[in-house]
Design an enzyme around this catalytic site. Structure first.
Site, PDB file in Angstrom:
ATOM      1  N   GLY A   1     -13.043  29.883 -25.338  1.00  0.00           N
ATOM      2  CA  GLY A   1     -11.605  28.315 -25.633  1.00  0.00           C
ATOM      3  C   GLY A   1     -10.716  30.043 -24.451  1.00  0.00           C
ATOM      4  N   CYS A   2     -10.817  30.836 -25.856  1.00  0.00           N
ATOM      5  CA  CYS A   2      -9.335  32.197 -26.121  1.00  0.00           C
ATOM      6  C   CYS A   2      -9.412  33.125 -24.051  1.00  0.00           C
ATOM      7  CB  CYS A   2      -9.575  32.838 -26.803  1.00  0.00           C
ATOM      8  SG  CYS A   2      -9.793  31.661 -28.533  1.00  0.00           S
ATOM      9  N   THR A   3     -10.954  32.935 -24.277  1.00  0.00           N
ATOM     10  CA  THR A   3     -10.882  33.844 -23.057  1.00  0.00           C
ATOM     11  C   THR A   3     -10.642  32.821 -22.109  1.00  0.00           C
ATOM     12  OG1 THR A   3     -13.500  34.537 -23.371  1.00  0.00           O
ATOM     13  CG2 THR A   3     -13.006  34.274 -21.555  1.00  0.00           C
TER      14      THR A   3
END
Length: 155
Positions: free
Chosen positions: A45-47
């Site tokens: 998700g962060c990527t």
């Protein structure tokens, strides 16, 4: 710390950043800023979120908006994350969670019944006056960056 709300002054921070620099929010005053908090470098998700902000960077730049991502990871880890995914967003390291606490995003989370402390994915749109114009909490990544861009255009 009381809950931040729109119209309140954005808490200042001075954090080590990728590339060996420091990011101080008050040094960027006079222009709109997006500060997004994310749990951890190089997770799915962060990527996706960092790639989405990078992809729309020209649109944000065209309206004079600076983007800063903050996580508890170290600046060295941010450098590797940026290089691996060709990211253009500036990333600040908050290993002591000082900014995370000031913005109220360091919260108790739960996974598989186990409780732990971590970052609640959140984004703050800060106006040129240094006040919070819009807040997104418990962010779901799909479509989020586009929503932030639309809100930034209204500043």
């Amino acid at each position: 710390m009381s809950e931040l709300d729109t119209g309140t002054a954005a808490p200042d921070f001075d954090l080590e950043a990728d590339g060996g620099e420091r990011i101080k929010l008050s040094a960027l005053s006079g222009k709109p800023i997006v500060v997004y908090f994310y749990p951890k470098d190089d997770t799915p998700g962060c990527t996706k979120e960092a790639i989405a902000f990078t992809g729309l960077m020209p649109d944000f730049s065209a309206i004079g908006v600076t983007i800063i991502g903050i996580s508890p990871d170290t600046a060295a880890k941010h450098d590797k994350f940026k290089a691996k995914h060709d990211l253009e967003v500036r990333l600040a390291a908050d290993p002591e969670q000082s900014a995370c606490n000031a913005y109220g995003v360091w919260v108790e989370k739960s996974m598989y019944g186990k409780k732990y402390m971590g970052v609640e994915r959140s984004t703050f749109l800060i106006g040129a006056d240094g006040k919070i114009a819009k807040i997104w909490r418990k962010v779901k990544v799909p479509g989020h960056v586009e929503a932030v861009l639309e809100a930034a255009k209204d500043l």
